[in-house]
Write a protein that holds these residues in place. Structure first.
Motif, PDB file in Angstrom:
ATOM      1  N   ASP A   1       0.838  -1.214   0.000  1.00  0.00           N
ATOM      2  CA  ASP A   1       0.000   0.000   0.000  1.00  0.00           C
ATOM      3  C   ASP A   1       0.863   1.250   0.000  1.00  0.00           C
ATOM      4  N   TRP A   2       1.884   1.251   0.842  1.00  0.00           N
ATOM      5  CA  TRP A   2       2.804   2.406   0.918  1.00  0.00           C
ATOM      6  C   TRP A   2       3.511   2.615  -0.414  1.00  0.00           C
ATOM      7  N   ALA A   3       4.007   1.535  -1.010  1.00  0.00           N
ATOM      8  CA  ALA A   3       4.757   1.634  -2.262  1.00  0.00           C
ATOM      9  C   ALA A   3       3.874   2.127  -3.403  1.00  0.00           C
ATOM     10  N   VAL A   4       2.631   1.612  -3.488  1.00  0.00           N
ATOM     11  CA  VAL A   4       1.703   2.030  -4.545  1.00  0.00           C
ATOM     12  C   VAL A   4       1.366   3.510  -4.405  1.00  0.00           C
ATOM     13  N   GLU A   5       1.180   3.958  -3.172  1.00  0.00           N
ATOM     14  CA  GLU A   5       0.931   5.387  -2.934  1.00  0.00           C
ATOM     15  C   GLU A   5       2.102   6.242  -3.413  1.00  0.00           C
ATOM     16  N   LYS A   6       3.296   5.659  -3.375  1.00  0.00           N
ATOM     17  CA  LYS A   6       4.502   6.364  -3.819  1.00  0.00           C
ATOM     18  C   LYS A   6       4.722   6.239  -5.333  1.00  0.00           C
ATOM     19  N   GLY A   7       3.797   5.553  -6.014  1.00  0.00           N
ATOM     20  CA  GLY A   7       3.913   5.432  -7.465  1.00  0.00           C
ATOM     21  C   GLY A   7       4.570   4.152  -7.945  1.00  0.00           C
ATOM     22  N   ALA A   8       4.881   3.236  -7.041  1.00  0.00           N
ATOM     23  CA  ALA A   8       5.522   1.985  -7.449  1.00  0.00           C
ATOM     24  C   ALA A   8       4.497   1.053  -8.091  1.00  0.00           C
ATOM     25  N   THR A   9       4.925   0.358  -9.124  1.00  0.00           N
ATOM     26  CA  THR A   9       4.070  -0.616  -9.805  1.00  0.00           C
ATOM     27  C   THR A   9       4.644  -2.032  -9.714  1.00  0.00           C
ATOM     28  N   HIS A  10       5.925  -2.132  -9.365  1.00  0.00           N
ATOM     29  CA  HIS A  10       6.616  -3.419  -9.334  1.00  0.00           C
ATOM     30  C   HIS A  10       7.345  -3.601  -8.000  1.00  0.00           C
ATOM     31  N   PHE A  11       7.718  -4.826  -7.734  1.00  0.00           N
ATOM     32  CA  PHE A  11       8.587  -5.122  -6.593  1.00  0.00           C
ATOM     33  C   PHE A  11       9.724  -6.013  -7.073  1.00  0.00           C
ATOM     34  N   THR A  12      10.807  -6.034  -6.325  1.00  0.00           N
ATOM     35  CA  THR A  12      11.928  -6.917  -6.646  1.00  0.00           C
ATOM     36  C   THR A  12      12.630  -7.350  -5.372  1.00  0.00           C
ATOM     37  N   HIS A  13      13.115  -8.564  -5.377  1.00  0.00           N
ATOM     38  CA  HIS A  13      14.032  -9.001  -4.330  1.00  0.00           C
ATOM     39  C   HIS A  13      15.422  -8.537  -4.756  1.00  0.00           C
ATOM     40  N   TRP A  14      15.931  -7.574  -4.020  1.00  0.00           N
ATOM     41  CA  TRP A  14      17.196  -6.894  -4.346  1.00  0.00           C
ATOM     42  C   TRP A  14      18.311  -7.617  -3.586  1.00  0.00           C
ATOM     43  N   PHE A  15      19.229  -8.240  -4.331  1.00  0.00           N
ATOM     44  CA  PHE A  15      20.243  -9.046  -3.655  1.00  0.00           C
ATOM     45  C   PHE A  15      21.633  -8.790  -4.226  1.00  0.00           C
ATOM     46  N   GLN A  16      22.630  -9.371  -3.576  1.00  0.00           N
ATOM     47  CA  GLN A  16      24.030  -9.090  -3.909  1.00  0.00           C
ATOM     48  C   GLN A  16      24.773 -10.391  -4.212  1.00  0.00           C
ATOM     49  N   PRO A  17      24.660 -10.872  -5.465  1.00  0.00           N
ATOM     50  CA  PRO A  17      25.340 -12.123  -5.832  1.00  0.00           C
ATOM     51  C   PRO A  17      26.850 -11.945  -5.841  1.00  0.00           C
ATOM     52  N   LEU A  18      27.561 -13.003  -6.163  1.00  0.00           N
ATOM     53  CA  LEU A  18      29.023 -12.975  -6.088  1.00  0.00           C
ATOM     54  C   LEU A  18      29.666 -12.297  -7.295  1.00  0.00           C
ATOM     55  N   THR A  19      28.878 -11.543  -8.037  1.00  0.00           N
ATOM     56  CA  THR A  19      29.418 -10.674  -9.090  1.00  0.00           C
ATOM     57  C   THR A  19      30.026  -9.411  -8.491  1.00  0.00           C
ATOM     58  N   GLY A  20      29.651  -9.111  -7.236  1.00  0.00           N
ATOM     59  CA  GLY A  20      30.136  -7.891  -6.586  1.00  0.00           C
ATOM     60  C   GLY A  20      29.212  -6.708  -6.770  1.00  0.00           C
ATOM     61  N   ILE A  21      28.180  -6.859  -7.612  1.00  0.00           N
ATOM     62  CA  ILE A  21      27.192  -5.798  -7.792  1.00  0.00           C
ATOM     63  C   ILE A  21      25.833  -6.337  -7.356  1.00  0.00           C
ATOM     64  N   THR A  22      24.787  -5.538  -7.519  1.00  0.00           N
ATOM     65  CA  THR A  22      23.459  -5.970  -7.088  1.00  0.00           C
ATOM     66  C   THR A  22      22.686  -6.585  -8.251  1.00  0.00           C
ATOM     67  N   ALA A  23      21.641  -7.331  -7.906  1.00  0.00           N
ATOM     68  CA  ALA A  23      20.799  -7.968  -8.917  1.00  0.00           C
ATOM     69  C   ALA A  23      19.338  -7.777  -8.532  1.00  0.00           C
ATOM     70  N   GLU A  24      18.476  -7.733  -9.549  1.00  0.00           N
ATOM     71  CA  GLU A  24      17.051  -7.530  -9.293  1.00  0.00           C
ATOM     72  C   GLU A  24      16.220  -8.064 -10.462  1.00  0.00           C
ATOM     73  N   LYS A  25      15.106  -8.703 -10.147  1.00  0.00           N
ATOM     74  CA  LYS A  25      14.126  -9.157 -11.139  1.00  0.00           C
ATOM     75  C   LYS A  25      12.792  -8.535 -10.749  1.00  0.00           C
ATOM     76  N   HIS A  26      12.182  -7.763 -11.638  1.00  0.00           N
ATOM     77  CA  HIS A  26      10.995  -6.989 -11.300  1.00  0.00           C
ATOM     78  C   HIS A  26       9.710  -7.749 -11.618  1.00  0.00           C
ATOM     79  N   ASP A  27       8.795  -7.782 -10.669  1.00  0.00           N
ATOM     80  CA  ASP A  27       7.447  -8.334 -10.866  1.00  0.00           C
ATOM     81  C   ASP A  27       6.439  -7.257 -10.493  1.00  0.00           C
ATOM     82  N   SER A  28       5.383  -7.156 -11.275  1.00  0.00           N
ATOM     83  CA  SER A  28       4.366  -6.145 -10.960  1.00  0.00           C
ATOM     84  C   SER A  28       3.458  -6.644  -9.840  1.00  0.00           C
TER      85      SER A  28
END
Length: 702
Positions: free
Chosen positions: A54-81
C-alpha cells in the motif's frame, strides 16, 4: 535545510513508516526480529507485505523486486508487478507474505564456483528484515539474501549476517563478565565506508574503448600536470561537480543514506563521499546503492563516474576506507577508550581481541581486499602496502608498552594547540597523530581499514574481520568464564596478548622500503598480488574458524576461491583483448599514418630543394619506425600470452594456476606493450592520435 529533513528517508519503509502503518502487535513482533534477532512469524510477514505494498503504490511503485548481492560484486534484481487478474478483465494490486519472504531467481547464471551446474537452476532469495525496503525507479526493492537450492550462500549478504551474529554472541559473552553490562543483549558492528571516485566528461569517455570495456585506461602517457602541485585535494569544488554532488546527496537522502562529507581528492578529477556510520549490513547495502546512484547521477550531468581502483596511471587510484567499530544495543562503543584508557580494562580487552585477530588472520584481511583492480593500488605509495599492520598511535602504544613492562603509565595532560595567532580559538591537541600509510589504523574510537578497493563491496572485508574478532573474543570468554581470580586472569590475558602479537603493531611509514624488510623479520605476510593471496583462504586455520561460527562451509570457501581466481583471470583477459584491439585497429594504423606523413614531407622538401634540412623529419621518422616495430612485436607477444593462458585454462588447469599465469605472463606483456605505445603517444601529433589523452580526460570537467 527544511527540505533535507522532509525528504530524508521518504522512499524508505523505515521504522517510522512501519510504526504508523502496522498494527501495534505486528510492529512489536517485527521489531523483535529486527533488533533482537528473533524468528519471524509468517503471519507477521503477511501483514507487513500488505502495508508495504500500500505504501509503495501510494509512492507510485508498480513493481517489486528481491534486491540481492550475488558474487558478481554488484546488485541484482528481477521486477514483478503487483497486478493480479480479476474477472471481467480487471486487475487488483496484490503482494503476499510469501512474495515478501521468498523469491526464486535463476541461480545457474550467477557465479557459484562449482556449487551449481548450469542445469541446476533453482535458487532462493530470502527477505532480510534488518535492512529496510526502499523504492528505486518506481520499484519496491526488498533487500534479500541469496542461496542455492542445496542451502549454500551464493551472495555477499548471507555470510555478512552470519558473521555479525557470531561477533554479537561472543562479544556478549565477554561483556557479561564485566559489571554494568546487565542490559546488554546484543552487539552490532558499525561501518562508515568512505567512497572515492573519478568524474570525466562523457564526450571524452565515449572515445576511450579501454574505459568503456574495463573501467581503466590501458594506454596513456602522463599529462604535463598531474597531482604534483597538491592543489586539487580539498580544493574548490567546480560548479559542475557541485551540482552533481547536490543532486547525488538529494537522491541518497531520499533513500535514508547518511551522506555527510564530500570533497576533492588528491588526483585531478578525483572526489570522495563519506557517510555517517550505520550497522554493517545496512552500510553494505547503502554503499552498493551509493555507487549505483553515483553512476546514474553523473550520467544526468553529462559525466561518467569511474569507480575502478586505478583508472589512470601516474596519479592516485581510488579506495574505500572501512571505518569499523563495535557497539552494544545500549549504545556503548566498545572501541571508545574513554578519558582513562589505561585503566579501562574492558576497552583494553576488546582492543587486544582486534590486535590478536588482525595478527592471526592477516592473510584473510589481505584476501578480503584482493582484486585485479586493487592490485594496482596496494603498495604503490598512494595506498597502504600489501603488508597488514596496525597503527595504534602514541598514547595506546605507550599504554600497551607500560602493561608489558609492568610499569605505571605516565599519563600526559592534554596539550593546547599552539598556533601563534591570538584571535584563533584554543582547542586540545589529539593524543596521537594520524597515519595515512597504515592499512589498519586506530582513529580515536574505531579502526580504519584502508585497503579496500573503490569498486568492491565492503561485505567481504567485514565478514572476515567480524569472524576473526569473534574467534578471539570466544577464546577470551572461554578463559575468563572459568576464572577464579577475574582481575588477575584478565591482566594476564591482556599481557600475554600484547607480548604474543605486538609484531603486528607498526606506527611508522608504511611506504618506506625499510618496512618491507622489517615486516619480513617480524614474520608478517607480504602477499603482493591477488593470485598470491587467494590460496590462503583454504588454509586449515581459516577453514576451521569460518566453519566454527557457521559463516562459511568448506564448500562455500572453495567456491569463493574458484570464483575470485576466475574473476581475476577474466578481468585480465578482457583488458588484454581490449589492448590488442586498440593496438591493432587504432595505435598501429595511427603510427603508420604519421610515418607516411613524415616520409611524404621529407620527399616533398627534397623535391623542392636538395638543400632543405630534414633533420627533424628524419629523426622523428626513425623514432616512429622503431617504436612502431616495437609495438607490433609486443602486440604479437601479448597475443601469444593470451592464447597460452586460454590453452592452459581449456586444459583443465587449476583456477589458481591460470590466474597466476595471467598475472606473470599476460599482465607483464600488457605492461611491455603499454610502455612502447605511451612513448609513441608523446611524439605523435594530437590530431593523429586515435583517442583522448590523459590531459583531455583528467581536465575534461570544467
Amino acid at each position: 535545510m527544511d527540505e533535507v529533513t522532509e525528504i530524508f528517508g521518504e522512499n524508505v519503509f523505515n521504522e517510522t513508516v512501519m510504526k504508523a502503518r502496522l498494527p501495534k502487535e505486528t510492529f512489536k513482533q517485527l521489531m523483535k526480529t529486527i533488533e533482537g534477532g528473533e524468528k519471524l512469524d509468517p503471519s507477521v510477514a503477511t501483514v507487513v507485505a500488505n502495508a508495504m505494498k500500500d505504501w509503495a503504490v501510494e509512492k507510485g511503485a508498480t513493481h517489486f523486486t528481491h534486491w540481492f548481492q550475488p558474487l558478481t560484486g554488484i546488485t541484482a534484481e528481477k521486477h514483478d508487478s503487483f497486478i493480479s487478474p480479476l474477472e471481467g478483465g480487471k486487475i487488483i494490486m496484490e503482494f503476499s507474505g510469501k512474495e515478501l519472504v521468498q523469491g526464486e531467481p535463476d541461480a545457474s547464471s550467477f557465479p557459484s564456483g562449482g556449487i551449481r551446474a548450469t542445469f541446476e537452476a533453482r535458487g532462493y532469495t530470502a527477505w532480510d528484515p534488518t535492512s529496510y525496503a526502499f523504492i528505486k525507479d518506481g520499484t519496491l526493492c526488498i533487500p534479500t539474501a541469496f542461496c542455492s537450492y542445496t542451502g549454500e550462500a551464493l551472495d555477499k549478504k548471507t555470510p555478512l549476517l552470519r558473521s555479525m551474529q557470531a561477533i554479537s554472541k561472543q562479544a556478549v559473552r565477554v561483556l557479561k563478565l564485566f559489571e554494568g553490562n546487565e542490559a546488554v543483549t546484543s552487539v552490532k558492528t558499525t561501518v562508515g565506508p568512505e567512497q572515492e571516485y573519478f568524474l570525466v566528461d562523457k564526450s571524452v569517455y565515449d572515445k576511450r574503448e579501454d574505459l568503456i570495456y574495463t573501467g581503466r585506461t590501458l594506454f596513456g602517457a602522463k599529462a604535463p600536470k598531474g597531482q604534483e602541485l597538491e592543489d586539487h585535494y580539498f580544493g574548490m569544488i567546480k560548479p559542475r561537480v557541485q551540482e552533481f554532488m547536490k543532486d547525488l546527496n538529494k537522491e541518497l537522502w531520499k533513500l535514508g543514506i547518511l551522506a555527510k562529507t564530500e570533497h576533492n581528492e588528491v588526483a585531478p578529477a578525483q572526489h570522495e563521499l563519506a557517510p555517517i556510520f550505520s550497522t554493517t549490513n545496512l552500510a553494505c547495502d547503502h554503499n552498493q546503492l551509493t555507487m549505483e546512484l553515483m553512476r546514474k547521477t553523473a550520467s544526468k550531468h553529462g559525466m561518467v563516474c569511474l569507480l575502478h581502483e586505478k583508472p589512470f596511471a601516474g596519479v592516485n587510484g581510488s579506495g574505500k576506507h572501512n571505518n569499523w567499530s563495535i557497539s552494544t544495543n545500549t549504545g556503548k562503543n566498545l572501541l571508545d577508550p574513554g578519558a582513562t584508557p589505561e585503566s579501562n580494562a574492558q576497552f583494553l580487552l576488546f582492543l587486544c581481541a582486534v590486535i590478536k585477530a588482525v595478527d592471526e588472520y592477516q592473510d584473510l584481511l589481505r584476501i578480503s581486499v584482493a582484486s585485479a583492480g586493487n592490485d594496482h593500488r596496494l603498495g604503490a605509495n598512494e595506498a597502504p602496502p600489501a603488508i597488514i599492520s596496525i597503527f595504534l598511535g602514541d598514547e595506546l602504544s605507550a599504554i600497551l608498552d607500560s602493561i608489558e613492562k609492568g610499569v605505571p603509565y605516565g599519563k600526559h595532560e592534554k596539550e593546547k594547540m599552539q598556533i601563534g595567532v591570538t584571535v584563533l580559538p584554543e582547542f586540545n591537541k589529539d593524543t596521537t597523530d594520524r597515519n595515512r600509510t597504515s592499512p589498519f589504523a586506530f582513529t580515536g574510537n574505531k579502526f580504519e581499514f584502508r585497503m579496500l578497493g573503490s569498486n568492491e563491496s565492503i561485505a567481504c572485508a567485514n565478514v572476515f574481520l567480524n569472524t576473526a574478532v569473534a574467534e578471539e573474543l570466544s577464546q577470551f570468554a572461554d578463559i575468563l568464564e572459568k576464572s577464579k581470580d577475574f582481575k588477575g586472569d584478565l591482566h594476564d590475558l591482556i599481557l600475554k596478548t600484547i607480548k604474543d602479537h605486538k609484531r603486528i603493531i607498526f606506527n611508522g611509514n608504511g611506504y618506506d622500503d625499510s618496512w618491507v624488510k622489517e615486516a619480513e623479520k617480524r614474520g608478517l605476510y607480504n602477499l603482493k598480488s591477488t593470485p598470491e593471496a587467494l590460496p590462503h583462504i583454504l588454509d586449515e586455520k581459516n577453514v576451521k574458524v569460518f566453519e566454527k561460527f557457521g559463516v562459511y562451509s568448506k564448500v562455500e570457501l572453495e567456491s569463493r576461491y574458484e570464483i575470485h581466481n576466475e574473476n581475476y583471470s577474466k578481468i585480465i583477459n578482457i583488458e588484454a583483448e581490449t589492448m590488442l584491439e586498440m593496438a591493432k585497429k587504432d595505435i598501429l594504423p595511427a603510427a603508420s599514418r604519421y610515418a607516411t606523413n613524415l616520409a611524404s614531407t621529407i620527399g616533398l622538401k627534397k623535391a623542392a630543394s636538395a638543400e632543405c634540412d630534414c633533420t627533424y623529419e628524419n629523426e622523428m621518422l626513425s623514432k616512429v619506425s622503431v617504436l612502431t616495430a616495437s609495438i607490433f612485436k609486443k602486440t604479437s607477444a601479448l597475443e601469444k600470452a593470451v592464447l597460452d593462458a586460454k590453452e592452459l585454462s581449456a586444459g583443465g588447469a587449476d583456477s589458481g594456476k591460470v590466474a597466476m599465469f595471467y598475472r606473470e605472463s599476460v599482465f607483464a606483456a600488457m605492461g611491455e606493450l603499454r610502455a612502447a605505445a605511451d612513448e609513441l603517444e608523446v611524439i605523435t601529433p594530437k590530431e593523429l592520435w586515435p583517442f583522448p589523452s590523459y590531459g583531455d580526460l583528467l581536465y575534461s570537467v570544467r
